[in-house]
Design a protein around this motif. Sequence first.
Motif, PDB file in Angstrom:
ATOM      1  N   ASN A   1       0.827  -1.208   0.000  1.00  0.00           N
ATOM      2  CA  ASN A   1       0.000   0.000   0.000  1.00  0.00           C
ATOM      3  C   ASN A   1       0.862   1.260   0.000  1.00  0.00           C
ATOM      4  N   GLY A   2       1.955   1.233   0.749  1.00  0.00           N
ATOM      5  CA  GLY A   2       2.853   2.383   0.801  1.00  0.00           C
ATOM      6  C   GLY A   2       3.489   2.681  -0.541  1.00  0.00           C
ATOM      7  N   LEU A   3       3.931   1.639  -1.241  1.00  0.00           N
ATOM      8  CA  LEU A   3       4.531   1.847  -2.564  1.00  0.00           C
ATOM      9  C   LEU A   3       3.493   2.334  -3.563  1.00  0.00           C
ATOM     10  N   HIS A   4       2.290   1.799  -3.452  1.00  0.00           N
ATOM     11  CA  HIS A   4       1.218   2.261  -4.340  1.00  0.00           C
ATOM     12  C   HIS A   4       0.954   3.752  -4.131  1.00  0.00           C
ATOM     13  N   ASP A   5       0.848   4.150  -2.860  1.00  0.00           N
ATOM     14  CA  ASP A   5       0.541   5.543  -2.544  1.00  0.00           C
ATOM     15  C   ASP A   5       1.711   6.482  -2.857  1.00  0.00           C
ATOM     16  N   ALA A   6       2.939   6.044  -2.584  1.00  0.00           N
ATOM     17  CA  ALA A   6       4.109   6.929  -2.712  1.00  0.00           C
ATOM     18  C   ALA A   6       4.610   7.076  -4.138  1.00  0.00           C
ATOM     19  N   VAL A   7       4.660   5.967  -4.878  1.00  0.00           N
ATOM     20  CA  VAL A   7       5.259   6.031  -6.219  1.00  0.00           C
ATOM     21  C   VAL A   7       4.377   5.419  -7.311  1.00  0.00           C
ATOM     22  N   GLY A   8       3.164   5.021  -6.955  1.00  0.00           N
ATOM     23  CA  GLY A   8       2.230   4.528  -7.961  1.00  0.00           C
ATOM     24  C   GLY A   8       2.447   3.094  -8.411  1.00  0.00           C
ATOM     25  N   VAL A   9       3.225   2.336  -7.671  1.00  0.00           N
ATOM     26  CA  VAL A   9       3.433   0.926  -8.037  1.00  0.00           C
ATOM     27  C   VAL A   9       2.151   0.152  -7.772  1.00  0.00           C
ATOM     28  N   ARG A  10       1.758  -0.653  -8.724  1.00  0.00           N
ATOM     29  CA  ARG A  10       0.597  -1.514  -8.524  1.00  0.00           C
ATOM     30  C   ARG A  10       0.916  -2.532  -7.418  1.00  0.00           C
ATOM     31  N   ARG A  11      -0.039  -2.794  -6.562  1.00  0.00           N
ATOM     32  CA  ARG A  11       0.155  -3.763  -5.479  1.00  0.00           C
ATOM     33  C   ARG A  11       0.544  -5.135  -6.027  1.00  0.00           C
ATOM     34  N   GLU A  12       0.048  -5.437  -7.216  1.00  0.00           N
ATOM     35  CA  GLU A  12       0.362  -6.724  -7.857  1.00  0.00           C
ATOM     36  C   GLU A  12       1.844  -6.843  -8.213  1.00  0.00           C
ATOM     37  N   ASP A  13       2.532  -5.734  -8.324  1.00  0.00           N
ATOM     38  CA  ASP A  13       3.939  -5.722  -8.717  1.00  0.00           C
ATOM     39  C   ASP A  13       4.899  -5.743  -7.531  1.00  0.00           C
ATOM     40  N   VAL A  14       4.367  -5.915  -6.326  1.00  0.00           N
ATOM     41  CA  VAL A  14       5.202  -5.895  -5.118  1.00  0.00           C
ATOM     42  C   VAL A  14       5.351  -7.312  -4.579  1.00  0.00           C
ATOM     43  N   PHE A  15       6.567  -7.831  -4.638  1.00  0.00           N
ATOM     44  CA  PHE A  15       6.913  -9.173  -4.170  1.00  0.00           C
ATOM     45  C   PHE A  15       7.770  -9.006  -2.918  1.00  0.00           C
ATOM     46  N   VAL A  16       7.378  -9.649  -1.815  1.00  0.00           N
ATOM     47  CA  VAL A  16       8.128  -9.536  -0.561  1.00  0.00           C
ATOM     48  C   VAL A  16       8.475 -10.937  -0.082  1.00  0.00           C
TER      49      VAL A  16
END
Length: 126
Positions: free
Chosen positions: A90-105
């Motif tokens: 959610n933070g990456l989506h809000d801060a830099v517009g990265v789609r949540r689907e593109d975040v692998f942890v």
Amino acid sequence: MPLARIDLRKGKTAAYRQQVSQVVYDAMLSVGVPSNDRFQVIQEHDADGLVYDPDYLGIRRTDDFICIQITWNEGRSLEQKKALYSAIANGLHDAVGVRREDVFVNLVEVKRENWSFGNGEAQYAS
């Protein structure tokens, strides 16, 4: 004690990388990582150096894919881990517009004695 490795596609700005770094740090703080315990490696890759499946588990990924691997001490609850995943996506989506689907942890849990923060000492070994 965490060490965060952040891998992404080459071509992002320094400001983008700094925002990503801050989001990951803030998310770790939100689940109990101590203040100022910030150690990160950010690596950019050409297209052939960052390999991911675009549809694994039915999650559609794009070239904005970010791979975040956090090595930290074992012992956090499942709820803390889920909160971390959500805070990062959610933070990456809000801060830099990265789609949540593109975040692998990926989390790697280790014992406390597996760290040396300098001076050739194991500061957290008992």
